[in-house]
Design a protein around this motif. Structure first.
Motif, PDB file in Angstrom:
ATOM      1  N   LYS A  91      48.936  47.990  32.363  1.00  0.00           N
ATOM      2  CA  LYS A  91      47.706  47.199  32.369  1.00  0.00           C
ATOM      3  C   LYS A  91      47.734  46.167  33.493  1.00  0.00           C
ATOM      4  O   LYS A  91      46.724  45.941  34.157  1.00  0.00           O
ATOM      5  CB  LYS A  91      47.511  46.501  31.022  1.00  0.00           C
ATOM      6  CG  LYS A  91      47.064  47.424  29.923  1.00  0.00           C
ATOM      7  CD  LYS A  91      46.830  46.675  28.637  1.00  0.00           C
ATOM      8  CE  LYS A  91      46.392  47.618  27.528  1.00  0.00           C
ATOM      9  NZ  LYS A  91      46.181  46.901  26.271  1.00  0.00           N
ATOM     10  N   ILE A  92      48.883  45.559  33.693  1.00  0.00           N
ATOM     11  CA  ILE A  92      49.019  44.575  34.776  1.00  0.00           C
ATOM     12  C   ILE A  92      48.810  45.259  36.113  1.00  0.00           C
ATOM     13  O   ILE A  92      48.087  44.749  36.979  1.00  0.00           O
ATOM     14  CB  ILE A  92      50.392  43.874  34.714  1.00  0.00           C
ATOM     15  CG1 ILE A  92      50.433  42.925  33.512  1.00  0.00           C
ATOM     16  CG2 ILE A  92      50.673  43.114  36.003  1.00  0.00           C
ATOM     17  CD1 ILE A  92      51.790  42.328  33.247  1.00  0.00           C
ATOM     18  N   ASP A  93      49.444  46.423  36.287  1.00  0.00           N
ATOM     19  CA  ASP A  93      49.285  47.159  37.552  1.00  0.00           C
ATOM     20  C   ASP A  93      47.824  47.559  37.757  1.00  0.00           C
ATOM     21  O   ASP A  93      47.304  47.471  38.875  1.00  0.00           O
ATOM     22  CB  ASP A  93      50.180  48.403  37.566  1.00  0.00           C
ATOM     23  CG  ASP A  93      51.662  48.049  37.665  1.00  0.00           C
ATOM     24  OD1 ASP A  93      51.968  46.901  38.053  1.00  0.00           O
ATOM     25  OD2 ASP A  93      52.502  48.916  37.355  1.00  0.00           O
ATOM     26  N   GLU A  94      47.172  48.014  36.682  1.00  0.00           N
ATOM     27  CA  GLU A  94      45.764  48.405  36.788  1.00  0.00           C
ATOM     28  C   GLU A  94      44.894  47.202  37.138  1.00  0.00           C
ATOM     29  O   GLU A  94      43.945  47.316  37.902  1.00  0.00           O
ATOM     30  CB  GLU A  94      45.288  49.027  35.472  1.00  0.00           C
ATOM     31  CG  GLU A  94      45.843  50.408  35.211  1.00  0.00           C
ATOM     32  CD  GLU A  94      45.469  50.946  33.833  1.00  0.00           C
ATOM     33  OE1 GLU A  94      44.710  50.271  33.099  1.00  0.00           O
ATOM     34  OE2 GLU A  94      45.948  52.037  33.488  1.00  0.00           O
ATOM     35  N   SER A  95      45.212  46.059  36.561  1.00  0.00           N
ATOM     36  CA  SER A  95      44.398  44.872  36.854  1.00  0.00           C
ATOM     37  C   SER A  95      44.712  44.311  38.237  1.00  0.00           C
ATOM     38  O   SER A  95      43.865  43.643  38.834  1.00  0.00           O
ATOM     39  CB  SER A  95      44.616  43.796  35.789  1.00  0.00           C
ATOM     40  OG  SER A  95      45.935  43.293  35.854  1.00  0.00           O
ATOM     41  N   MET A  96      45.885  44.581  38.752  1.00  0.00           N
ATOM     42  CA  MET A  96      46.244  44.090  40.082  1.00  0.00           C
ATOM     43  C   MET A  96      45.501  44.852  41.170  1.00  0.00           C
ATOM     44  O   MET A  96      45.205  44.294  42.219  1.00  0.00           O
ATOM     45  CB  MET A  96      47.758  44.191  40.319  1.00  0.00           C
ATOM     46  CG  MET A  96      48.582  43.246  39.475  1.00  0.00           C
ATOM     47  SD  MET A  96      48.121  41.536  39.676  1.00  0.00           S
ATOM     48  CE  MET A  96      48.749  41.229  41.299  1.00  0.00           C
ATOM     49  N   PRO A  98      42.272  46.098  41.181  1.00  0.00           N
ATOM     50  CA  PRO A  98      40.974  45.477  41.483  1.00  0.00           C
ATOM     51  C   PRO A  98      41.127  44.064  42.045  1.00  0.00           C
ATOM     52  O   PRO A  98      40.341  43.643  42.883  1.00  0.00           O
ATOM     53  CB  PRO A  98      40.250  45.436  40.129  1.00  0.00           C
ATOM     54  CG  PRO A  98      40.944  46.410  39.260  1.00  0.00           C
ATOM     55  CD  PRO A  98      42.344  46.509  39.775  1.00  0.00           C
ATOM     56  N   THR A  99      42.140  43.355  41.589  1.00  0.00           N
ATOM     57  CA  THR A  99      42.354  42.006  42.087  1.00  0.00           C
ATOM     58  C   THR A  99      42.664  42.027  43.572  1.00  0.00           C
ATOM     59  O   THR A  99      42.121  41.228  44.334  1.00  0.00           O
ATOM     60  CB  THR A  99      43.504  41.322  41.311  1.00  0.00           C
ATOM     61  OG1 THR A  99      43.188  41.334  39.922  1.00  0.00           O
ATOM     62  CG2 THR A  99      43.706  39.902  41.778  1.00  0.00           C
TER      63      THR A  99
END
Length: 181
Positions: A91-96, A98-99
């Protein structure tokens, strides 16, 4: 570097005291689990209370089974925690992603904003210059209007003067006028 003699005598697994103690405890637990009956020697020491022989193997096997069950629960908990950590990392990688994309877009937009600010400053300078020209042209237009009025007044005065000259016969008539009249 030459190996020490003690290294070749003892296996590598027993080289540290902690590893040797662990191996001894595992060996003891294995021996207790496999043996059916333990024999204890009674001593005459008054400070030592002997182990009761009310099926001691069963008591240890119960403890060992309890420890094994606890170990299974702990291993299961560790597996669950690892799975949860893996999901959180994903989840962190996925959110990173778009960030980082948004960060790149932000830098791009900031660059465009700088360009637009520069362009706006240039346009404001041009507007100020045109306003000065407009004010100047307005004053020039006022001067032109005043000069037109003055010219029309001069034209009228000249026309009036010409009309008076024609009515009196002009300078030529005045000069040509004879004194005997």
């Amino acid at each position: 570097m030459k190996p020490k003699r003690t290294d070749s005598i003892r296996p590598k697994i027993f080289q540290s005291p902690a590893a040797a103690a662990e191996a001894a405890s595992v060996t003891a637990a294995y021996a207790l689990a496999k043996s059916e009956k333990l024999e204890f020697i009674e001593t005459d020491d008054s400070n030592f209370e002997g182990v009761r022989e009310n099926n001691p193997v069963q008591d240890f096997s119960i403890e060992i089974n309890a420890i094994r069950e606890e170990n299974k629960v702990l291993v299961s908990s560790v597996a669950k925690v690892k799975a949860e950590n893996s999901r959180v990392r994903e989840k962190i990688d996925e959110s990173m992603v778009p960030t980082s994309e948004l960060s790149k877009e932000l830098h791009s937009v900031q660059g465009q904003l700088v360009v637009e600010r520069s362009r706006c400053s240039k346009l404001e300078a041009q507007i100020a210059e045109l306003q000065k020209r407009l004010e100047t042209s307005q004053s020039i237009e006022d001067e032109v209007q005043q000069l037109r009025r003055q010219k029309s007044m001069v034209d009228r005065n000249m026309e009036m003067a010409a009309a008076q000259t024609q009515g009196s016969g002009g300078v030529c008539r005045w000069i040509a006028r004879t004194p005997n009249a």
